[in-house]
Design an enzyme around this catalytic site. Structure first.
Site, PDB file in Angstrom:
ATOM      1  N   ASP A   1       4.684   1.027   2.062  1.00 43.24           N
ATOM      2  CA  ASP A   1       3.964  -0.062   2.741  1.00 43.24           C
ATOM      3  C   ASP A   1       4.270  -1.400   2.065  1.00 43.24           C
ATOM      4  O   ASP A   1       4.471  -2.422   2.736  1.00 43.24           O
ATOM      5  CB  ASP A   1       2.451   0.175   2.694  1.00 43.24           C
ATOM      6  CG  ASP A   1       2.008   1.336   3.563  1.00 43.24           C
ATOM      7  OD1 ASP A   1       2.757   1.721   4.478  1.00 43.24           O
ATOM      8  OD2 ASP A   1       0.907   1.854   3.308  1.00 43.24           O
TER       9      ASP A   1
ATOM     10  N   HIS B   1      -2.603   0.582  10.351  1.00 45.40           N
ATOM     11  CA  HIS B   1      -2.015   1.911  10.426  1.00 45.40           C
ATOM     12  C   HIS B   1      -2.898   2.869   9.653  1.00 45.40           C
ATOM     13  O   HIS B   1      -3.829   2.456   8.961  1.00 45.40           O
ATOM     14  CB  HIS B   1      -0.567   1.922   9.943  1.00 45.40           C
ATOM     15  CG  HIS B   1      -0.366   1.828   8.466  1.00 45.40           C
ATOM     16  ND1 HIS B   1      -0.460   0.649   7.769  1.00 45.40           N
ATOM     17  CD2 HIS B   1      -0.078   2.785   7.540  1.00 45.40           C
ATOM     18  CE1 HIS B   1      -0.214   0.878   6.490  1.00 45.40           C
ATOM     19  NE2 HIS B   1       0.019   2.162   6.310  1.00 45.40           N
TER      20      HIS B   1
ATOM     21  N   GLU C   1       0.832   9.380  11.369  1.00 45.12           N
ATOM     22  CA  GLU C   1       0.273   8.051  11.142  1.00 45.12           C
ATOM     23  C   GLU C   1       0.268   7.308  12.470  1.00 45.12           C
ATOM     24  O   GLU C   1       1.178   7.460  13.285  1.00 45.12           O
ATOM     25  CB  GLU C   1       1.107   7.269  10.105  1.00 45.12           C
ATOM     26  CG  GLU C   1       1.039   7.887   8.717  1.00 45.12           C
ATOM     27  CD  GLU C   1       1.505   6.937   7.617  1.00 45.12           C
ATOM     28  OE1 GLU C   1       1.730   5.744   7.891  1.00 45.12           O
ATOM     29  OE2 GLU C   1       1.636   7.405   6.468  1.00 45.12           O
TER      30      GLU C   1
ATOM     31  N   HIS D   1      -3.491   6.480   7.198  1.00 46.46           N
ATOM     32  CA  HIS D   1      -3.032   7.475   6.231  1.00 46.46           C
ATOM     33  C   HIS D   1      -3.881   8.715   6.491  1.00 46.46           C
ATOM     34  O   HIS D   1      -4.954   8.857   5.896  1.00 46.46           O
ATOM     35  CB  HIS D   1      -3.252   6.978   4.796  1.00 46.46           C
ATOM     36  CG  HIS D   1      -2.355   5.850   4.398  1.00 46.46           C
ATOM     37  ND1 HIS D   1      -2.556   5.104   3.265  1.00 46.46           N
ATOM     38  CD2 HIS D   1      -1.235   5.364   4.985  1.00 46.46           C
ATOM     39  CE1 HIS D   1      -1.589   4.188   3.161  1.00 46.46           C
ATOM     40  NE2 HIS D   1      -0.783   4.321   4.205  1.00 46.46           N
TER      41      HIS D   1
END
Ligand SMILES: [Zn+2]
Length: 128
Positions: free
Chosen positions: A93, A80, A26, A82
Site C-alpha cells: 500500500d 480498500h 480485497e 484487508h
C-alpha cells in the site's frame, strides 16, 4: 490537506456491505463528495492476486472520476479492505501509493485512514 474525513454512518455501512460482498478478496472503491462523503463508488479489483492486494480497474476508475467531475463532486478518499488483516497500510500500500487523497483501510479490527506514503493518520468522523 484535510486531517478529518466526514462520512455519514449510512455510507460507511454501504461501503462495508460492498467490501463484504468482495471478501475474501480485497475490495476497492472511491468516496466522493463536497465537504462530507456523499457517494460510495465500488470499483472492480483487477489485481492478479486479489486476496492480498488491490488494483482499481483502470477503465472503471476513469469512468468514475469523469462522472464525479460531471456532478461537481470531489474525490475525497480511496478505500480498500484487508479481509484478513489489520486496518494498517501494508508495505505494498505504501510503495504503490499515488493519490493525494486519504487511503481508507477496512481491516478486521476496524477502519482507519492515512495519507500515503507518509503514513500520517487522518481522523474519520462518522456522522449520524
Ligand atoms: Zn492494503
Amino acid at each position: 490537506m484535510s486531517q478529518v474525513l466526514y462520512v455519514p454512518r449510512r455510507l460507511l455501512e454501504e461501503t462495508r456491505a460492498h467490501l463484504l460482498r468482495e471478501a475474501p478478496r480485497e475490495g476497492v472503491g472511491l468516496w466522493a463528495g463536497r465537504r462530507e462523503v456523499e457517494r460510495v463508488i465500488p470499483l472492480p479489483n483487477a489485481h492478479p492476486h486479489p486476496h492480498t492486494a488491490y488494483l482499481a480497474e483502470p477503465l472503471a476508475l476513469l469512468k468514475a472520476l469523469r462522472e464525479l467531475e460531471g456532478e461537481g463532486l470531489a474525490l475525497l478518499a480511496i478505500y480498500h479492505s484487508h479481509p484478513a488483516g489489520p486496518a494498517l497500510p501494508s508495505p505494498t500500500d505504501i510503495k504503490e501509493a499515488r493519490w493525494r487523497v486519504p487511503y481508507v483501510i477496512f481491516g478486521t479490527d476496524g477502519v482507519r485512514a492515512f495519507w500515503l506514503p507518509e503514513g500520517r493518520e487522518v481522523s474519520l468522523l462518522v456522522l449520524g
